[in-house]
Design an enzyme around this catalytic site. Structure first.
Site, PDB file in Angstrom:
ATOM      1  CG  ASN A  71      -5.067  11.365  -5.432  1.00  0.00           C
ATOM      2  OD1 ASN A  71      -4.344  11.457  -6.421  1.00  0.00           O
ATOM      3  ND2 ASN A  71      -5.577  10.204  -5.039  1.00  0.00           N
ATOM      4  CD  GLU A 127      -4.387   4.126  -1.673  1.00  0.00           C
ATOM      5  OE1 GLU A 127      -4.624   4.519  -0.520  1.00  0.00           O
ATOM      6  OE2 GLU A 127      -5.208   4.201  -2.609  1.00  0.00           O
ATOM      7  CG  ASP A 145      -1.904   1.132   1.223  1.00  0.00           C
ATOM      8  OD1 ASP A 145      -3.037   0.910   0.790  1.00  0.00           O
ATOM      9  OD2 ASP A 145      -1.537   2.255   1.641  1.00  0.00           O
ATOM     10  CG  ASP A 202      -4.490   8.971 -12.151  1.00  0.00           C
ATOM     11  OD1 ASP A 202      -4.826   8.396 -11.096  1.00  0.00           O
ATOM     12  OD2 ASP A 202      -5.312   9.483 -12.945  1.00  0.00           O
TER      13      ASP A 202
END
Length: 347
Positions: free
Chosen positions: A211, A246, A203, A220
Site C-alpha cells: 500500500n 490482509e 497473513d 486491493d
C-alpha cells in the site's frame, strides 16, 4: 411458479372440492384422504396452502402440528366444513358454525369456511348462493396464497441481506461475522461426530509495504488475487474467510493437526511459487505466513480459544522470519518455500 394446494379429507369431500378449486384458481392440487397420509406430502413438497376437512378425525391435530414447526408454519391452512344439510333452526346452525370456527382457529387454522351443500330441507342451494360460496372460497384461497407469496419474498430478501452481511465485498469471501457464526457450529458438529477440527490463520507478508509503495488500489487487487488463488486450491470441506485486512482464516473440518500443517504448507507454496500479475507492467512476488491449531476438549464451544491458538502460532511464524507455517507440532518453524526471495518488490 404455479401455486400448490393440498386437500385433506374423505372421499366425498375430495370429490366435491377438487374440480371446484381447479375451476376457481390456477394451481396444482394434491389430495390425501387422511392426516397420516398428508404428513409425508407436507414434509416433502411443502404446499403453499392446505385445505382440511373440518370434521375429519385428526384434521385439527394436523393443523396444529404444522403450525408448531417453524419450517412449516408459513403454510396457509384453511379448515372447511361442508355439511350436507343445514339444521332446521337457523340459530342452532349459527351456534354450530361458531363452535367449529373457534375450535379451528384455536388449533392454528389461518381461516375457517362454512359452505353447506343443501338447505334445511335437503334441497340443493340456489345457484346464486353456490356462486357466492365459490366467490368466498376463491377469495380466501387467493388471500392465503398472497400471504404465502409475501412471506417467501420476505425470506428471499432476508437471505440476500444475510448474504451481504456475511460477505466481504472486496474479495467476495465469507467475512469475520460469518466466521463468528460458522465456527461454533463447526465445533459443535466436530464434537457430536467425534471428528477432528483445525484452523489455519494466514497473513500476507509485508502487506503494508504494498500500500505504501503502490497505493491502496494495488493492495486491493493483490488481496483479490490472493483470495482467488486460495479459494481455488482448497479442498471441498474447507471454508475460507477474510478475517480482516490482509488476514484470512480457513476452517478445516475433519482434519487433524498433522493434516492441517500439510494443508497450510501447501498453500504457502502456492502463493510464493508464482508471482501475481497486478497490472500489465506490475508483477508482485508475495508470500504468506500461517499458524495452525486443532480443537481440544478444553476449548470453548464458540471456538475462541482455538482461534486464539491459531493466531498465536501465526505470530510465531512471522517472528521466525515470515513465509512459513507454525503449529503446535513444530519446534522451530522452517520456510515453506524452497527459496525465500532475498529482496522483493513489496518489502
Amino acid at each position: 411458479m404455479e401455486a400448490s394446494i393440498l386437500l385433506v379429507g374423505g372421499d366425498d369431500f375430495l370429490s366435491t372440492l377438487l374440480n371446484r378449486i381447479r375451476n376457481l384458481v390456477s394451481c396444482t392440487v394434491e389430495v390425501a384422504p387422511t392426516p397420516s397420509e398428508a404428513v409425508p406430502l407436507i414434509q416433502a413438497q411443502q404446499p403453499d396452502l392446505i385445505i382440511l376437512q373440518g370434521n375429519l378425525p385428526g384434521g385439527l391435530e394436523l393443523c396444529r402440528q404444522i403450525k408448531d414447526q417453524a419450517r412449516l408454519a408459513w403454510i396457509y391452512c384453511i379448515v372447511l366444513d361442508s355439511p350436507v344439510q343445514m339444521l332446521e333452526r337457523a340459530w342452532l346452525d349459527r351456534n354450530w358454525e361458531m363452535d367449529c370456527r373457534i375450535e379451528a382457529l384455536e388449533n392454528g387454522a389461518d381461516a375457517y369456511l362454512w359452505l353447506p351443500q343443501n338447505d334445511p330441507h335437503g334441497e340443493i342451494l340456489e345457484k346464486e348462493i353456490l356462486l357466492q360460496q365459490d366467490r368466498l372460497l376463491r377469495a380466501q384461497i387467493v388471500s392465503g396464497l398472497q400471504m404465502v407469496k409475501n412471506h417467501r419474498e420476505l425470506m428471499r430478501t432476508n437471505d440476500i441481506l444475510s448474504a451481504i452481511a456475511l460477505s466481504d465485498p472486496l474479495t467476495e469471501l465469507n467475512n469475520r461475522r460469518a466466521l463468528d457464526w460458522e465456527l461454533p457450529r463447526q465445533v459443535a458438529n466436530a464434537r457430536a461426530r467425534a471428528e477432528p477440527l483445525s484452523l489455519v490463520m494466514l497473513d500476507v507478508d509485508y502487506f503494508k509495504a504494498i500500500n505504501d509503495t503502490y497505493g491502496h488500489p494495488v493492495g486491493d487487487r493483490a488481496l483479490q488475487l490472493i483470495s482467488s488463488r486460495l479459494r481455488h486450491n482448497l479442498r471441498f470441506r474447507d471454508t475460507l474467510f477474510r478475517y480482516g485486512g490482509e488476514e484470512f482464516v480457513i476452517i478445516l473440518s475433519n482434519t487433524d493437526q498433522q493434516e492441517a500443517l500439510l494443508v497450510a504448507r501447501r498453500l504457502c507454496r502456492l502463493i510464493s511459487d508464482q508471482s501475481f500479475a497486478i497490472e500489465e507492467n506490475l508483477d508482485l512476488n508475495l508470500t504468506i505466513s500461517a499458524g495452525t491449531a486443532s480443537l481440544k476438549h478444553v476449548d470453548d464451544s464458540r471456538g475462541a480459544s482455538l482461534l486464539q491458538r491459531a493466531d498465536q502460532n501465526l505470530l510465531q511464524a512471522k517472528a521466525a522470519g515470515r513465509n512459513r507455517v507454525f503449529s503446535c507440532l513444530d519446534t522451530s518453524p522452517q520456510p515453506d518455500a524452497e527459496n525465500v526471495p532475498a529482496a522483493r518488490e513489496n518489502e
